[in-house]
Design an enzyme around this catalytic site. Structure first.
Site, PDB file in Angstrom:
ATOM      1  N   CYS A 161      -4.837  -3.652   3.116  1.00 41.03           N
ATOM      2  CA  CYS A 161      -4.493  -3.290   4.502  1.00 41.03           C
ATOM      3  C   CYS A 161      -5.606  -3.538   5.540  1.00 41.03           C
ATOM      4  CB  CYS A 161      -4.020  -1.836   4.503  1.00 41.03           C
ATOM      5  SG  CYS A 161      -3.086  -1.344   5.956  1.00 41.03           S
ATOM      6  N   GLU A 180       0.856  -1.197   0.000  1.00 41.84           N
ATOM      7  CA  GLU A 180       0.000   0.000   0.000  1.00 41.84           C
ATOM      8  C   GLU A 180       0.891   1.245   0.000  1.00 41.84           C
ATOM      9  OE1 GLU A 180      -2.160   0.605   3.660  1.00 41.84           O
ATOM     10  OE2 GLU A 180      -3.822   1.568   2.632  1.00 41.84           O
ATOM     11  N   LYS A 203     -10.271   0.488  -1.789  1.00 41.58           N
ATOM     12  CA  LYS A 203     -10.331   0.017  -0.398  1.00 41.58           C
ATOM     13  C   LYS A 203     -11.708   0.279   0.218  1.00 41.58           C
ATOM     14  CE  LYS A 203      -7.504   0.475   3.832  1.00 41.58           C
ATOM     15  NZ  LYS A 203      -6.643   1.411   4.582  1.00 41.58           N
TER      16      LYS A 203
HETATM   17  O1  LIG Z   1      -2.282   6.869   4.572  1.00 46.72           O
HETATM   18  C1  LIG Z   1      -1.660   6.306   3.670  1.00 46.72           C
HETATM   19  O2  LIG Z   1      -0.614   6.758   3.169  1.00 46.72           O
HETATM   20  C2  LIG Z   1      -2.165   5.014   3.155  1.00 46.72           C
HETATM   21  N1  LIG Z   1      -3.106   4.409   4.009  1.00 46.72           N
HETATM   22  C3  LIG Z   1      -2.770   3.743   5.087  1.00 46.72           C
HETATM   23  O3  LIG Z   1      -1.628   3.641   5.455  1.00 46.72           O
HETATM   24  C4  LIG Z   1      -3.892   3.120   5.836  1.00 46.72           C
HETATM   25  C5  LIG Z   1      -4.792   4.186   6.322  1.00 46.72           C
HETATM   26  S1  LIG Z   1      -4.028   5.393   7.365  1.00 46.72           S
HETATM   27  N2  LIG Z   1      -3.393   2.305   6.898  1.00 46.72           N
HETATM   28  C6  LIG Z   1      -4.044   1.236   7.350  1.00 46.72           C
HETATM   29  O4  LIG Z   1      -5.104   0.845   6.860  1.00 46.72           O
HETATM   30  C7  LIG Z   1      -3.369   0.542   8.517  1.00 46.72           C
HETATM   31  C8  LIG Z   1      -4.175  -0.590   9.101  1.00 46.72           C
HETATM   32  C9  LIG Z   1      -3.575  -1.090  10.355  1.00 46.72           C
HETATM   33  O5  LIG Z   1      -2.473  -0.737  10.732  1.00 46.72           O
HETATM   34  C10 LIG Z   1      -4.344  -2.048  11.169  1.00 46.72           C
HETATM   35  O6  LIG Z   1      -5.401  -2.539  10.733  1.00 46.72           O
HETATM   36  O7  LIG Z   1      -3.888  -2.333  12.285  1.00 46.72           O
END
Ligand SMILES: O=C(O)CNC(=O)[C@H](CS)NC(=O)CCC(=O)C(=O)O
Length: 316
Positions: free
Chosen positions: A191, A78, A150
């Site tokens: 993710c 990702e 997503k």
């Molecule tokens: O923001 C960005 O650059 C890209 N998106 C992400 O990194 C996303 C949203 S902040 N991260 C996750 O979904 C982490 C999930 C996780 O860590 C869990 O389920 O424990």
């Protein structure tokens, strides 16, 4: 067979010889050399930052390394092309899929003659204040085969870390996506989706997926606690291969990801791994579709499942 390209660079021809000649009798070797070439997948691990050019260069190096190692499908994590350091930064660089950022990755796939799973691309969204977090599947001619936006957005207060509110600048996807590929029928996810087993149940039981892709940028805290357990559970309960490319290490002052990219077989065994401490690299494994059949035949959970099909709920 599973190994890391960091330690064992290889190529398809050599790997086939190696696979067939490991102390096998001559007759077996001869039969073996007639077998179809392995369906080889790779997971790439990296530490993306807010420098699009530097991230592209890292991806390009990993893609070329994987292609030289006979990988048919390489999965990038990702946010492979960009991790913002400040709020709103991702939104600013978001582009449509026919924009120059994605087109450059299409050229890379074509030049390296490899399929690419590009988890978590910042796709220009439905309005100026939202992007989509889009998993893009490219074929080896550089065509976009499928895109998955997503579905589950990470609006979470991570203990000891920070409050994430992905939905502030990201619009959720609305569709489940499977895709044909040379290594099998793929289920596309991203993710945080990993925590919603009903998505993976549908990919397996409604759509017959064989390989589940989970490109991620898990937080350090939640990754240490849950990452491998959740991935292996998804593999076991769907009897699918699970391929999970991860961001690793520190992206900027605020963000750190949990590495540990994994390929897991349909019995739940980890067959390739890039540990968290190895920030950048590729790990590969060969997909054996007959292994899926064997696990599913011996333990036919598709026939045994009853909840959601035919059972009634007693009143409280
Ligand atoms: O923001 C960005 O650059 C890209 N998106 C992400 O990194 C996303 C949203 S902040 N991260 C996750 O979904 C982490 C999930 C996780 O860590 C869990 O389920 O424990």
């Amino acid at each position: 067979m599973a190994f890391s390209l960091r330690f064992a660079p290889t190529n398809l021809a050599r790997a086939r010889v190696f696979r067939c000649s490991s102390a096998a009798p001559a007759a077996v070797s001869a039969r073996c050399s007639m077998a179809a070439p392995p369906l080889r997948v790779g997971v790439a691990q990296m530490t993306s930052t807010n420098d699009l050019e530097a991230n592209y260069n890292t991806c390009s190096r990993l893609v070329k390394e994987a292609a030289a190692g006979g990988v048919n499908l390489l999965c990038l994590p990702e946010s492979f092309s960009f991790v913002g350091a400040k709020d709103g930064e991702s939104l600013k660089i978001a582009q449509p899929l026919d924009g120059p950022i994605m087109q450059r990755y299409c050229s890379l796939a074509r030049e390296s003659n490899i399929w690419l799973s590009l988890g978590g691309f910042q796709e220009k969204g439905p309005d100026d204040s939202h992007q989509y977090n889009t998993h893009v599947l490219l074929d080896s001619s550089g065509n976009i085969r499928k895109t998955y936006r997503k579905i589950h957005l990470f609006d979470v207060d991570v203990p000891g870390n920070m409050v994430y509110k992905e939905s502030d600048a990201t619009a959720a996807g609305e569709s489940i996506v499977v895709a044909e590929s040379p290594v099998g029928l793929l289920g596309l996810t991203v993710c945080y989706d990993l925590r919603f087993p009903e998505l993976y149940q549908q990919l397996r039981f409604q759509h017959q997926a064989q390989i589940l892709l989970v490109p991620s940028a898990f937080t350090k805290v939640t990754g240490e606690a849950h990452w491998e357990i959740l991935l292996r559970a998804r593999a076991i309960e769907t009897q699918c291969y699970v391929v999970a490319a991860a961001q690793a290490g520190r992206h900027n002052e605020k963000r750190e990801s949990y590495g540990d990219s994994l390929i897991i077989d349909p019995w739940g065994i980890v067959i390739a791994r890039l540990p968290d401490r190895l920030a950048t690299g590729v790990a590969v494994a060969d997909i054996d579709l007959s292994r899926i059949d064997s696990v599913r035949t011996r333990m036919p959970i598709a026939q045994h499942r009853r909840i959601g099909n035919c059972l009634k709920t007693q009143s409280a």
